[in-house]
Design a protein around this motif. Sequence first.
Motif, PDB file in Angstrom:
ATOM      1  N   VAL A  66      12.017  -3.466  -2.687  1.00 45.01           N
ATOM      2  CA  VAL A  66      13.049  -3.255  -1.663  1.00 45.01           C
ATOM      3  C   VAL A  66      12.414  -2.816  -0.350  1.00 45.01           C
ATOM      4  O   VAL A  66      12.716  -3.354   0.724  1.00 45.01           O
ATOM      5  CB  VAL A  66      14.078  -2.218  -2.148  1.00 45.01           C
ATOM      6  CG1 VAL A  66      15.087  -1.915  -1.047  1.00 45.01           C
ATOM      7  CG2 VAL A  66      14.796  -2.711  -3.398  1.00 45.01           C
ATOM      8  N   GLN A  67      11.517  -1.833  -0.414  1.00 44.84           N
ATOM      9  CA  GLN A  67      10.861  -1.356   0.797  1.00 44.84           C
ATOM     10  C   GLN A  67       9.940  -2.420   1.381  1.00 44.84           C
ATOM     11  O   GLN A  67       9.821  -2.545   2.614  1.00 44.84           O
ATOM     12  CB  GLN A  67      10.073  -0.075   0.499  1.00 44.84           C
ATOM     13  CG  GLN A  67       9.300   0.485   1.673  1.00 44.84           C
ATOM     14  CD  GLN A  67      10.188   0.958   2.811  1.00 44.84           C
ATOM     15  OE1 GLN A  67      11.402   0.982   2.690  1.00 44.84           O
ATOM     16  NE2 GLN A  67       9.555   1.312   3.924  1.00 44.84           N
ATOM     17  N   ALA A  68       9.296  -3.214   0.546  1.00 48.60           N
ATOM     18  CA  ALA A  68       8.439  -4.293   1.040  1.00 48.60           C
ATOM     19  C   ALA A  68       9.249  -5.313   1.832  1.00 48.60           C
ATOM     20  O   ALA A  68       8.792  -5.831   2.861  1.00 48.60           O
ATOM     21  CB  ALA A  68       7.717  -4.961  -0.122  1.00 48.60           C
ATOM     22  N   ARG A  78      13.790   0.397   7.358  1.00 45.35           N
ATOM     23  CA  ARG A  78      12.467   0.628   6.780  1.00 45.35           C
ATOM     24  C   ARG A  78      12.031   2.077   6.908  1.00 45.35           C
ATOM     25  O   ARG A  78      11.175   2.544   6.151  1.00 45.35           O
ATOM     26  CB  ARG A  78      11.445  -0.277   7.450  1.00 45.35           C
ATOM     27  CG  ARG A  78      11.276  -0.045   8.942  1.00 45.35           C
ATOM     28  CD  ARG A  78      10.225  -0.965   9.518  1.00 45.35           C
ATOM     29  NE  ARG A  78       9.997  -0.724  10.930  1.00 45.35           N
ATOM     30  CZ  ARG A  78       9.081  -1.366  11.648  1.00 45.35           C
ATOM     31  NH1 ARG A  78       8.317  -2.282  11.061  1.00 45.35           N
ATOM     32  NH2 ARG A  78       8.931  -1.094  12.924  1.00 45.35           N
ATOM     33  N   ALA A  79      12.620   2.802   7.890  1.00 46.97           N
ATOM     34  CA  ALA A  79      12.302   4.222   8.047  1.00 46.97           C
ATOM     35  C   ALA A  79      13.266   5.120   7.285  1.00 46.97           C
ATOM     36  O   ALA A  79      12.895   6.217   6.876  1.00 46.97           O
ATOM     37  CB  ALA A  79      12.305   4.599   9.528  1.00 46.97           C
ATOM     38  N   LEU A 150       3.652   1.504   1.751  1.00 43.86           N
ATOM     39  CA  LEU A 150       5.004   1.037   2.033  1.00 43.86           C
ATOM     40  C   LEU A 150       5.788   2.061   2.847  1.00 43.86           C
ATOM     41  O   LEU A 150       6.712   1.706   3.578  1.00 43.86           O
ATOM     42  CB  LEU A 150       5.742   0.732   0.728  1.00 43.86           C
ATOM     43  CG  LEU A 150       5.244  -0.488  -0.042  1.00 43.86           C
ATOM     44  CD1 LEU A 150       5.986  -0.625  -1.366  1.00 43.86           C
ATOM     45  CD2 LEU A 150       5.413  -1.760   0.785  1.00 43.86           C
ATOM     46  N   GLY A 151       5.414   3.330   2.712  1.00 45.61           N
ATOM     47  CA  GLY A 151       6.028   4.375   3.522  1.00 45.61           C
ATOM     48  C   GLY A 151       5.389   4.528   4.888  1.00 45.61           C
ATOM     49  O   GLY A 151       5.680   5.487   5.598  1.00 45.61           O
ATOM     50  N   ASP A 178       7.966   6.836  16.666  1.00 41.90           N
ATOM     51  CA  ASP A 178       7.877   7.392  15.315  1.00 41.90           C
ATOM     52  C   ASP A 178       7.444   8.850  15.356  1.00 41.90           C
ATOM     53  O   ASP A 178       6.508   9.206  16.087  1.00 41.90           O
ATOM     54  CB  ASP A 178       6.865   6.607  14.475  1.00 41.90           C
ATOM     55  CG  ASP A 178       7.417   5.270  14.013  1.00 41.90           C
ATOM     56  OD1 ASP A 178       8.652   5.111  14.028  1.00 41.90           O
ATOM     57  OD2 ASP A 178       6.613   4.392  13.641  1.00 41.90           O
ATOM     58  N   SER A 179       8.109   9.681  14.571  1.00 39.22           N
ATOM     59  CA  SER A 179       7.653  11.039  14.348  1.00 39.22           C
ATOM     60  C   SER A 179       6.605  11.031  13.228  1.00 39.22           C
ATOM     61  O   SER A 179       6.519  10.072  12.463  1.00 39.22           O
ATOM     62  CB  SER A 179       8.832  11.953  13.979  1.00 39.22           C
ATOM     63  OG  SER A 179       9.792  11.987  15.006  1.00 39.22           O
ATOM     64  N   LEU A 180       5.844  12.118  13.122  1.00 47.97           N
ATOM     65  CA  LEU A 180       4.797  12.214  12.110  1.00 47.97           C
ATOM     66  C   LEU A 180       4.908  13.552  11.390  1.00 47.97           C
ATOM     67  O   LEU A 180       5.296  14.558  11.987  1.00 47.97           O
ATOM     68  CB  LEU A 180       3.405  12.077  12.735  1.00 47.97           C
ATOM     69  CG  LEU A 180       3.029  10.710  13.325  1.00 47.97           C
ATOM     70  CD1 LEU A 180       1.651  10.773  13.972  1.00 47.97           C
ATOM     71  CD2 LEU A 180       3.065   9.625  12.269  1.00 47.97           C
TER      72      LEU A 180
END
Length: 309
Positions: A66-68, A78-79, A150-151, A178-180
């Motif tokens: 699913v994530q792929a 995706r996030a 994937l994450g 994007d945050s980290l």
Amino acid sequence: MQTVARAPIDALRPRRLRRRKPLRFHSRLPGGRLFDVFEDRPLGGRVRAVRRLVLVLLWTLLCIPVQAALLALPGEARASFPRVYHRTLCWLLGIRVQVVGTPSRDRPVLFVSNHSSWLDIPVLGGLLAAPFVAKSEVGTWPVIRTVARLGRTVFVSRSRGATAQEATEMRARMAAGDSLILFPEGTSNDGTRVLPFRSPFFAIAEGARQVQPVSVVYDRLGGLPACRRDRPLFAWYGDMEIASHAWRLARRSGARVTVVFHEPFPPGLLPNRKALAAEAERIVSLGAERLRQNRPVVPIAPQRHPSAA
């Protein structure tokens, strides 16, 4: 009544035992370990652990494709889908998550947290829609490397030659919005303290709009406050194997983790990265110390440095 005089030495001599057999006390209740109320129930704990770990594996295998597919599609799914995956993972492992404070929404945000276990990944991953910054060794572990990639995890090495390139990649991630999530200690620990934050990790803080310290403490086990003896059950450090550690954890019930999101602040509040690392360490350590002492905790605000711009 006639009194018979005895020599003083006779008072020290024991009288003849009336019982032919001495009393013998058992070290535990009758019934053996299976029915011993003062010990862990091994049969029940093993059934619980097998059920939980099998469900975790099935849930992971279901979410990988699913994530792929979501990574190949545009949008925020995706996030956001990793949050669903990690939150369900905590539920399957029997870990209840308590949150104090609010994550900053002023993206990009650099979340800096203490690190005591691999459990920090599903706990924080279920609360924040942000990729992790992990050491390059994680990218070589079976199954876990697939989930991490994937994450959209950012892998960093310990070689000085690759530091500049990795910092550029992380700044590019934050420039894209994007945050980290960063663990500035550089390694996990025994859960009884917070290791010193390494200032080189904060070289990328200038690319974030906000820096938010986060304290993570596993403070309940069996529904009761966790003490120093219980820390190794949650903490993963040294030469511990992740499989045996997960097995011991899955056998227990009533576990809880408390996550405190402290007050965010802009990186320019402090003059340099060393001051930034010291202030973030102070806030995270103070919040974690209060949680370990079972004291009420509220988000802590940073102190402005006199020489800050």
